[in-house]
Design a protein around this motif. Structure first.
Motif, mmCIF file in Angstrom:
data_model
loop_
_atom_site.group_PDB
_atom_site.id
_atom_site.type_symbol
_atom_site.label_atom_id
_atom_site.label_comp_id
_atom_site.label_asym_id
_atom_site.label_seq_id
_atom_site.Cartn_x
_atom_site.Cartn_y
_atom_site.Cartn_z
ATOM 1 N N ASP A 44 49.137 37.640 46.179
ATOM 2 C CA ASP A 44 47.914 37.472 46.962
ATOM 3 C C ASP A 44 48.168 37.641 48.455
ATOM 4 O OD1 ASP A 44 46.361 37.099 44.744
ATOM 5 O OD2 ASP A 44 46.398 34.908 44.844
ATOM 6 N N SER A 45 49.279 37.115 48.944
ATOM 7 C CA SER A 45 49.532 37.183 50.387
ATOM 8 C C SER A 45 49.956 38.578 50.839
ATOM 9 C CB SER A 45 50.595 36.160 50.786
ATOM 10 O OG SER A 45 51.838 36.507 50.220
ATOM 11 N N LYS A 52 45.975 46.785 43.770
ATOM 12 C CA LYS A 52 45.872 47.174 42.360
ATOM 13 C C LYS A 52 44.411 47.224 41.910
ATOM 14 C CE LYS A 52 49.994 48.002 41.131
ATOM 15 N NZ LYS A 52 50.383 49.342 40.724
ATOM 16 N N ALA A 53 43.596 46.298 42.388
ATOM 17 C CA ALA A 53 42.179 46.297 42.035
ATOM 18 C C ALA A 53 41.486 47.534 42.609
ATOM 19 C CB ALA A 53 41.507 45.032 42.551
ATOM 20 N N LYS A 56 42.386 50.637 40.605
ATOM 21 C CA LYS A 56 41.656 50.665 39.342
ATOM 22 C C LYS A 56 40.219 51.136 39.550
ATOM 23 C CE LYS A 56 40.679 47.666 35.400
ATOM 24 N NZ LYS A 56 40.813 46.308 34.868
ATOM 25 N N ILE A 57 39.576 50.651 40.602
ATOM 26 C CA ILE A 57 38.201 51.065 40.911
ATOM 27 C C ILE A 57 38.164 52.551 41.257
ATOM 28 C CG2 ILE A 57 36.343 50.820 42.612
ATOM 29 C CD1 ILE A 57 37.034 47.806 42.674
ATOM 30 N N ASP A 58 39.107 53.011 42.077
ATOM 31 C CA ASP A 58 39.156 54.422 42.462
ATOM 32 C C ASP A 58 39.381 55.320 41.254
ATOM 33 O OD1 ASP A 58 38.725 53.788 45.107
ATOM 34 O OD2 ASP A 58 40.865 53.878 45.661
#
Length: 80
Positions: A44-45, A52-53, A56-58
């Protein structure tokens, strides 16, 4: 996620006193949970989770565009 599953499996083996895990110290059995917390904190930091999110969207967006172009009879662009 793998560390979390390993931790759960070790706790079950320790609780049910199965195999050599029954003789291990609780410190060793619970250590995968600490490592999981460290991994999630770092991910997270550092922006790893967000990156990564976004990848995945792209990818989903590009797949959708390629499918629409194929349906129109156009060849989708190849990634460079």
């Amino acid at each position: 996620m793998y560390l979390l599953m390993l931790g759960i499996a070790l706790v079950l083996l320790k609780y049910l006193e199965v195999g050599p895990v029954a003789q291990w110290s609780w410190l060793w059995v619970l250590s995968p949970f600490g490592l999981t917390l460290l991994w999630w904190g770092w991910a997270d930091s550092s922006g790893y989770t967000k990156r990564k999110a976004m990848e995945k969207i792209d990818q989903r967006k590009q797949d959708r565009l390629n499918k629409q172009k194929e349906n129109l009879g156009m060849r989708p662009n190849k990634p460079r």
